[in-house]
Motif scaffolding. Sequence first.
Motif, PDB file in Angstrom:
ATOM      1  N   GLU A 103      77.031  41.349 -11.098  1.00  0.00           N
ATOM      2  CA  GLU A 103      75.577  41.176 -11.125  1.00  0.00           C
ATOM      3  C   GLU A 103      74.887  42.461 -11.566  1.00  0.00           C
ATOM      4  O   GLU A 103      73.958  42.431 -12.383  1.00  0.00           O
ATOM      5  CB  GLU A 103      75.059  40.754  -9.746  1.00  0.00           C
ATOM      6  N   ARG A 104      75.340  43.593 -11.016  1.00  0.00           N
ATOM      7  CA  ARG A 104      74.733  44.872 -11.393  1.00  0.00           C
ATOM      8  C   ARG A 104      74.933  45.149 -12.877  1.00  0.00           C
ATOM      9  O   ARG A 104      74.000  45.585 -13.563  1.00  0.00           O
ATOM     10  CB  ARG A 104      75.290  46.014 -10.538  1.00  0.00           C
ATOM     11  N   ARG A 105      76.127  44.893 -13.385  1.00  0.00           N
ATOM     12  CA  ARG A 105      76.382  45.093 -14.815  1.00  0.00           C
ATOM     13  C   ARG A 105      75.473  44.200 -15.643  1.00  0.00           C
ATOM     14  O   ARG A 105      74.895  44.641 -16.641  1.00  0.00           O
ATOM     15  CB  ARG A 105      77.842  44.777 -15.153  1.00  0.00           C
ATOM     16  N   ALA A 106      75.359  42.931 -15.246  1.00  0.00           N
ATOM     17  CA  ALA A 106      74.532  41.971 -16.003  1.00  0.00           C
ATOM     18  C   ALA A 106      73.061  42.389 -16.010  1.00  0.00           C
ATOM     19  O   ALA A 106      72.350  42.116 -16.985  1.00  0.00           O
ATOM     20  CB  ALA A 106      74.690  40.573 -15.416  1.00  0.00           C
ATOM     21  N   GLU A 107      72.618  43.038 -14.948  1.00  0.00           N
ATOM     22  CA  GLU A 107      71.224  43.477 -14.843  1.00  0.00           C
ATOM     23  C   GLU A 107      71.000  44.868 -15.438  1.00  0.00           C
ATOM     24  O   GLU A 107      69.894  45.395 -15.390  1.00  0.00           O
ATOM     25  CB  GLU A 107      70.793  43.468 -13.372  1.00  0.00           C
TER      26      GLU A 107
END
Length: 167
Positions: A68-72
């Motif tokens: 999720e952090r990577r995607a954001e």
Amino acid sequence: MAVPASRAELLEAIETSFARLDAELDRVPPEVARQPVLEGHVAGTTMSPADLLAYLIGWGQQILTWCERRAEGLPDEFPARGVKWNELGLLAQRYYAEREHLGWDDLRRQLRSSKVAITQLVEGHTDAELYGSPWYGKWTLGRMISLNTSSPYVNARGRLRRWLRTL
């Protein structure tokens, strides 16, 4: 079981190791699920079967958080916010504490939900995305997922089997 090297192999490893673990979890008497009867994740400590589930859930959620952090577009926090790789025992203790209020059935439901979410994450990626290039250090995303799902499921099953033989 061989180390997965493709999306299909990773999904199979997760499904197979989880099914075997789940069968062992069926054998745990709920009335002893909070008793510290297993070797802990920190040398010289013990943990309960419930703590073991909390640990597996915690790592499953950690994988989802990483992705999720990577995607954001947010910076990575490995292995977790405020924890270094040489402090994994502290992280295990955090996972136990986060779920110490949950009963056995709730923990089992959360573990199943975590596995489903990770499976969906894997299904949403191609072989190239999972295994085509390093994702963290020298590790591919697929390997990071395997290291924190199917491998710990196998380890947890072994711990439970050894203990259940003593009952």
